[in-house]
Design an enzyme around this catalytic site. Sequence first.
Site, PDB file in Angstrom:
ATOM      1  N   GLU A 121      -8.425 -11.441  10.055  1.00 22.11           N
ATOM      2  CA  GLU A 121      -9.093 -10.163   9.802  1.00 22.11           C
ATOM      3  C   GLU A 121      -9.850 -10.244   8.473  1.00 22.11           C
ATOM      4  OE1 GLU A 121      -6.346  -6.907   9.483  1.00 22.11           O
ATOM      5  OE2 GLU A 121      -7.920  -5.398   9.716  1.00 22.11           O
ATOM      6  N   TRP A 160       1.566   6.975  12.265  1.00 22.66           N
ATOM      7  CA  TRP A 160       0.160   6.866  11.846  1.00 22.66           C
ATOM      8  C   TRP A 160      -0.319   5.466  12.074  1.00 22.66           C
ATOM      9  CZ3 TRP A 160      -2.550   3.976   8.216  1.00 22.66           C
ATOM     10  CH2 TRP A 160      -3.927   4.303   8.157  1.00 22.66           C
ATOM     11  N   GLU A 162       1.745  -7.022  11.598  1.00 25.44           N
ATOM     12  CA  GLU A 162       1.245  -6.830  10.234  1.00 25.44           C
ATOM     13  C   GLU A 162       2.276  -6.167   9.334  1.00 25.44           C
ATOM     14  OE1 GLU A 162      -2.307  -4.424  10.930  1.00 25.44           O
ATOM     15  OE2 GLU A 162      -1.247  -2.653  10.255  1.00 25.44           O
ATOM     16  N   ASN A 173       0.811  -1.222   0.000  1.00 30.32           N
ATOM     17  CA  ASN A 173       0.000   0.000   0.000  1.00 30.32           C
ATOM     18  C   ASN A 173       0.849   1.279   0.000  1.00 30.32           C
ATOM     19  OD1 ASN A 173      -2.358   1.444   0.050  1.00 30.32           O
ATOM     20  ND2 ASN A 173      -2.922   0.938   2.163  1.00 30.32           N
ATOM     21  N   HIS A 223     -14.804  -5.008  11.079  1.00 25.79           N
ATOM     22  CA  HIS A 223     -14.401  -3.686  11.583  1.00 25.79           C
ATOM     23  C   HIS A 223     -15.599  -2.818  11.908  1.00 25.79           C
ATOM     24  CE1 HIS A 223     -10.094  -3.140   9.879  1.00 25.79           C
ATOM     25  NE2 HIS A 223     -10.277  -4.366  10.307  1.00 25.79           N
ATOM     26  N   ASP A 225      -6.228  -3.504   1.619  1.00 27.41           N
ATOM     27  CA  ASP A 225      -5.075  -3.362   0.714  1.00 27.41           C
ATOM     28  C   ASP A 225      -4.377  -4.698   0.478  1.00 27.41           C
ATOM     29  OD1 ASP A 225      -4.654  -2.273   3.550  1.00 27.41           O
ATOM     30  OD2 ASP A 225      -2.593  -2.742   3.010  1.00 27.41           O
ATOM     31  N   ARG A 235       0.640 -11.363  13.516  1.00 30.53           N
ATOM     32  CA  ARG A 235      -0.204 -10.769  12.472  1.00 30.53           C
ATOM     33  C   ARG A 235       0.384 -10.853  11.063  1.00 30.53           C
ATOM     34  NH1 ARG A 235      -4.757  -8.713  12.071  1.00 30.53           N
ATOM     35  NH2 ARG A 235      -4.209  -6.588  11.478  1.00 30.53           N
ATOM     36  N   TYR A 272      -7.394   7.041  12.972  1.00 25.88           N
ATOM     37  CA  TYR A 272      -7.272   5.754  12.298  1.00 25.88           C
ATOM     38  C   TYR A 272      -8.478   4.870  12.612  1.00 25.88           C
ATOM     39  CZ  TYR A 272      -6.449   0.957  11.517  1.00 25.88           C
ATOM     40  OH  TYR A 272      -6.646  -0.329  11.107  1.00 25.88           O
ATOM     41  N   HIS A 283      -3.252 -10.415   9.129  1.00 26.26           N
ATOM     42  CA  HIS A 283      -3.695  -9.133   8.595  1.00 26.26           C
ATOM     43  C   HIS A 283      -4.604  -9.400   7.390  1.00 26.26           C
ATOM     44  CE1 HIS A 283      -2.053  -5.093   6.805  1.00 26.26           C
ATOM     45  NE2 HIS A 283      -3.204  -4.906   7.397  1.00 26.26           N
ATOM     46  N   GLU A 336      -4.114  -4.633  19.565  1.00 24.37           N
ATOM     47  CA  GLU A 336      -3.172  -4.785  18.443  1.00 24.37           C
ATOM     48  C   GLU A 336      -2.214  -3.602  18.352  1.00 24.37           C
ATOM     49  OE1 GLU A 336      -5.254  -5.252  14.740  1.00 24.37           O
ATOM     50  OE2 GLU A 336      -3.510  -4.577  13.597  1.00 24.37           O
ATOM     51  N   ARG A 360     -13.840  -6.015  15.722  1.00 20.70           N
ATOM     52  CA  ARG A 360     -12.867  -5.016  16.132  1.00 20.70           C
ATOM     53  C   ARG A 360     -13.597  -3.689  16.254  1.00 20.70           C
ATOM     54  NH1 ARG A 360      -8.017  -2.343  12.540  1.00 20.70           N
ATOM     55  NH2 ARG A 360      -9.584  -0.742  12.250  1.00 20.70           N
ATOM     56  N   ASP A 399      -7.425  -2.008  17.686  1.00 19.78           N
ATOM     57  CA  ASP A 399      -6.121  -1.718  17.070  1.00 19.78           C
ATOM     58  C   ASP A 399      -5.633  -0.344  17.527  1.00 19.78           C
ATOM     59  OD1 ASP A 399      -3.911  -1.474  15.441  1.00 19.78           O
ATOM     60  OD2 ASP A 399      -4.958  -1.904  13.562  1.00 19.78           O
ATOM     61  N   HIS A 449      -2.774   0.840  16.568  1.00 21.63           N
ATOM     62  CA  HIS A 449      -2.070   1.323  15.370  1.00 21.63           C
ATOM     63  C   HIS A 449      -0.766   2.049  15.700  1.00 21.63           C
ATOM     64  CE1 HIS A 449      -2.238   2.250  10.956  1.00 21.63           C
ATOM     65  NE2 HIS A 449      -2.888   1.114  10.993  1.00 21.63           N
TER      66      HIS A 449
HETATM   67  C1  GCO Z   1      -5.388  -3.392  10.198  1.00 17.89           C
HETATM   68  C2  GCO Z   1      -4.342  -2.478   9.689  1.00 17.89           C
HETATM   69  C3  GCO Z   1      -4.693  -1.731   8.437  1.00 17.89           C
HETATM   70  C4  GCO Z   1      -3.506  -0.886   7.970  1.00 17.89           C
HETATM   71  C5  GCO Z   1      -3.429  -0.922   6.480  1.00 17.89           C
HETATM   72  C6  GCO Z   1      -2.236  -0.157   5.953  1.00 17.89           C
HETATM   73  O1  GCO Z   1      -5.219  -3.831  11.318  1.00 17.89           O
HETATM   74  O2  GCO Z   1      -6.309  -3.684   9.464  1.00 17.89           O
HETATM   75  O3  GCO Z   1      -3.753  -1.735  10.708  1.00 17.89           O
HETATM   76  O4  GCO Z   1      -5.875  -1.013   8.500  1.00 17.89           O
HETATM   77  O5  GCO Z   1      -3.612   0.417   8.411  1.00 17.89           O
HETATM   78  O6  GCO Z   1      -3.377  -2.248   6.063  1.00 17.89           O
HETATM   79  O7  GCO Z   1      -2.095  -0.350   4.583  1.00 17.89           O
HETATM   80 MG    MG Z   2      -3.570  -3.120  12.335  1.00 16.65          MG
END
Ligand code: GCO
Ligand code: MG
Length: 402
Positions: free
Chosen positions: A339, A402, A262, A37, A122, A316, A283, A159, A312, A236, A147, A210, A212
Amino acid sequence: MKITNARVNITCPGRNFVTLKIETEKGLYGIGDATLNGRELAVASYLSDHVIPCLIGRDAQRIEDIWQYLYRGSYWRGGPVTMSAISAVDTALWDIKAKAANMPLYQLLGGKSRDGIMVYGHANGRDIEESCAAAEKFLSLGYKAVRVQSGVPGLETIYGVSKDKMFYEPATKGLPVEQVWSSAKYLNHIPALFETIRERLGYEFHLLHDVHHRLTPIEAGQLGKAVEPYRLFWLEDPVPAENQESLRLIRQHTTTPLAIGEIFNTIWDCKTLIENHLIDYIRTTIVHAGGITHLRRIADFASLYHVRTGCHGATDLSPVCLGASLHLNLAIPNFGIHEYMRHTKETDEVFPHDYYFENGALYLGDKPGHGVDLDEEKAAHYPYNPAYLPVNRLEDGTMWNW
Ligand code: GCO
Ligand code: MG
């Protein structure tokens, strides 16, 4: 069975995907996901300019040997670009091997260890009310695991919170969007989210979240401890995982299960976390961690330490990656959860596939191979459209994760 041709396809049916197709003298072909991505063209060039010329004429059946050739042979081992390229080759070759055997891939990997793959969806909203309603919606669709993410008072965008209730796509066209983050505001808000969810929706489903990569270890320890009463399935990416020793600090403070990996690319990225019992779920997934060959190695290693998979599966990761991942997870003993973010209708049309959702799980049909194809004609209708993930700054302008 000689490899006669290989080519890279780039398409954007709603978001960008890079796919490798490998053809053999027998007329059998296989496909593999190579999407990274926001850095798609780097992997496409790595494949077209540096890998494909070395593949032509090789025996497609020698999967392990080709994996080692590309990994050791690159000299510059590892990293997301190299490993996504290797993943694509590996996935395509397993697809070919399973087609040649006239079997669904999971049969070659040892057969089914379970009937279906439990997935988490999600749920998100701008505030706790909206997030609760979204979680309820997922439960009504049959999900056994959800989630939950929520907007934070005082932060404009965050996020995991989307405009559309069923689809979430953080990458946007044009240059990277800048967002503002405050760990203090997040930490003040988030325990109340889980308290409300459990109060209203009960404890009969798995609840995930998550972070993140945004907290420091001691903040993550505080959060893990604060949410223990709400029995999360996992928390996560509580911290960025470059300094893996720092996970010890989180473990000293909380028994909330942790999921990381991930953005990892090899078993070496996972080693410290796994062998020191610093995580509960790994992940890593097919497309960014070396394909089926390498992910199976990671899963086996993890099984020695009671660590289960939690692959993961964001949008993407193309349907090719998802399909291949389902085969592997169906076969291994230490599957945890997967996921599942639904792809758009256009994406599903470009990638016809043999998996389906039912009652909280994804199930596979019995097509030979990994069961996902690429419709090159349809793909051609959606030319590449550059997009980036957002970046984060603290309120004073400092760059953050991020
Ligand atoms: C998740 C991930 C994604 C990422 C994305 C980045 O747990 O699903 O954190 O949402 O942000 O795959 O390309
Ligand atoms: Mg994640």
